[in-house]
Scaffold this motif. Structure first.
Motif, PDB file in Angstrom:
ATOM      1  N   ASP A  66     -54.844 -17.225 -43.699  1.00 18.35           N
ATOM      2  CA  ASP A  66     -54.773 -17.093 -42.343  1.00 18.35           C
ATOM      3  C   ASP A  66     -54.193 -18.248 -41.297  1.00 18.35           C
ATOM      4  OD1 ASP A  66     -55.680 -14.502 -42.851  1.00 18.35           O
ATOM      5  OD2 ASP A  66     -57.869 -14.905 -42.270  1.00 18.35           O
ATOM      6  N   TYR A  86     -52.121 -20.496 -42.616  1.00 15.93           N
ATOM      7  CA  TYR A  86     -50.978 -20.655 -42.918  1.00 15.93           C
ATOM      8  C   TYR A  86     -49.939 -19.623 -41.952  1.00 15.93           C
ATOM      9  CZ  TYR A  86     -46.288 -20.055 -45.436  1.00 15.93           C
ATOM     10  OH  TYR A  86     -44.943 -20.201 -45.727  1.00 15.93           O
ATOM     11  N   ARG A  87     -50.306 -18.479 -42.169  1.00 14.11           N
ATOM     12  CA  ARG A  87     -49.889 -17.364 -41.272  1.00 14.11           C
ATOM     13  C   ARG A  87     -49.772 -17.734 -40.009  1.00 14.11           C
ATOM     14  NH1 ARG A  87     -52.236 -12.129 -44.366  1.00 14.11           N
ATOM     15  NH2 ARG A  87     -50.844 -12.160 -46.250  1.00 14.11           N
ATOM     16  N   ALA A  88     -51.038 -18.197 -39.221  1.00 10.85           N
ATOM     17  CA  ALA A  88     -50.878 -18.507 -37.850  1.00 10.85           C
ATOM     18  C   ALA A  88     -49.852 -19.699 -37.270  1.00 10.85           C
ATOM     19  CB  ALA A  88     -52.421 -19.030 -37.644  1.00 10.85           C
ATOM     20  N   ARG A  89     -49.806 -20.547 -38.411  1.00 13.24           N
ATOM     21  CA  ARG A  89     -48.926 -21.668 -38.088  1.00 13.24           C
ATOM     22  C   ARG A  89     -47.360 -21.108 -38.256  1.00 13.24           C
ATOM     23  NH1 ARG A  89     -50.213 -27.273 -40.593  1.00 13.24           N
ATOM     24  NH2 ARG A  89     -51.683 -27.332 -39.320  1.00 13.24           N
ATOM     25  N   GLN A  90     -47.193 -20.395 -39.145  1.00 11.25           N
ATOM     26  CA  GLN A  90     -45.880 -19.640 -38.906  1.00 11.25           C
ATOM     27  C   GLN A  90     -45.405 -19.061 -38.004  1.00 11.25           C
ATOM     28  OE1 GLN A  90     -43.653 -20.007 -41.717  1.00 11.25           O
ATOM     29  NE2 GLN A  90     -45.103 -21.718 -42.383  1.00 11.25           N
ATOM     30  N   HIS A  91     -46.668 -18.424 -37.311  1.00 10.20           N
ATOM     31  CA  HIS A  91     -46.258 -17.477 -36.138  1.00 10.20           C
ATOM     32  C   HIS A  91     -46.512 -18.323 -34.724  1.00 10.20           C
ATOM     33  CE1 HIS A  91     -45.567 -13.728 -38.214  1.00 10.20           C
ATOM     34  NE2 HIS A  91     -46.651 -14.268 -39.005  1.00 10.20           N
ATOM     35  N   GLY A  92     -46.858 -19.591 -34.799  1.00  8.22           N
ATOM     36  CA  GLY A  92     -46.948 -20.287 -33.845  1.00  8.22           C
ATOM     37  C   GLY A  92     -48.423 -19.809 -32.838  1.00  8.22           C
ATOM     38  N   GLU A  93     -49.334 -19.358 -33.675  1.00 10.79           N
ATOM     39  CA  GLU A  93     -50.447 -19.016 -33.001  1.00 10.79           C
ATOM     40  C   GLU A  93     -51.740 -19.999 -33.249  1.00 10.79           C
ATOM     41  OE1 GLU A  93     -51.235 -15.195 -35.042  1.00 10.79           O
ATOM     42  OE2 GLU A  93     -49.634 -14.241 -33.797  1.00 10.79           O
TER      43      GLU A  93
END
Length: 71
Positions: free
Chosen positions: A10, A12-19
């Motif tokens: 989660d 990693y995904r947040a960092r990828q989406h800038g969240e």
């Protein structure tokens, strides 16, 4: 998948989406325990039971005073 692996995924995904990153596992555990305790006390008051010390009183009634040995 463990809780830690899910958290890392989660994050990693947040960092990828800038969240913003999600809170770490266990961050709000004590807050949940406090809210559960407050809710239990509230329900006791609504049921017109004592809100505090119920467990100790129940144990005292159940176990009762122990007679002392006379040896």
């Amino acid at each position: 998948m463990s809780v830690t692996q899910q958290y890392l995924l989660d994050t990693y995904r947040a960092r990828q989406h800038g969240e913003a990153a999600p809170p770490a596992p266990g961050t709000h555990d004590w807050q949940i325990v406090r809210e559960w305790r407050d809710h239990r006390r509230f329900r006791a008051v609504l049921a017109e039971r004592p809100a505090q010390g119920r467990i100790r009183r129940a144990l005292h009634r159940w176990l009762g005073p122990r007679p002392r040995s006379t040896r």
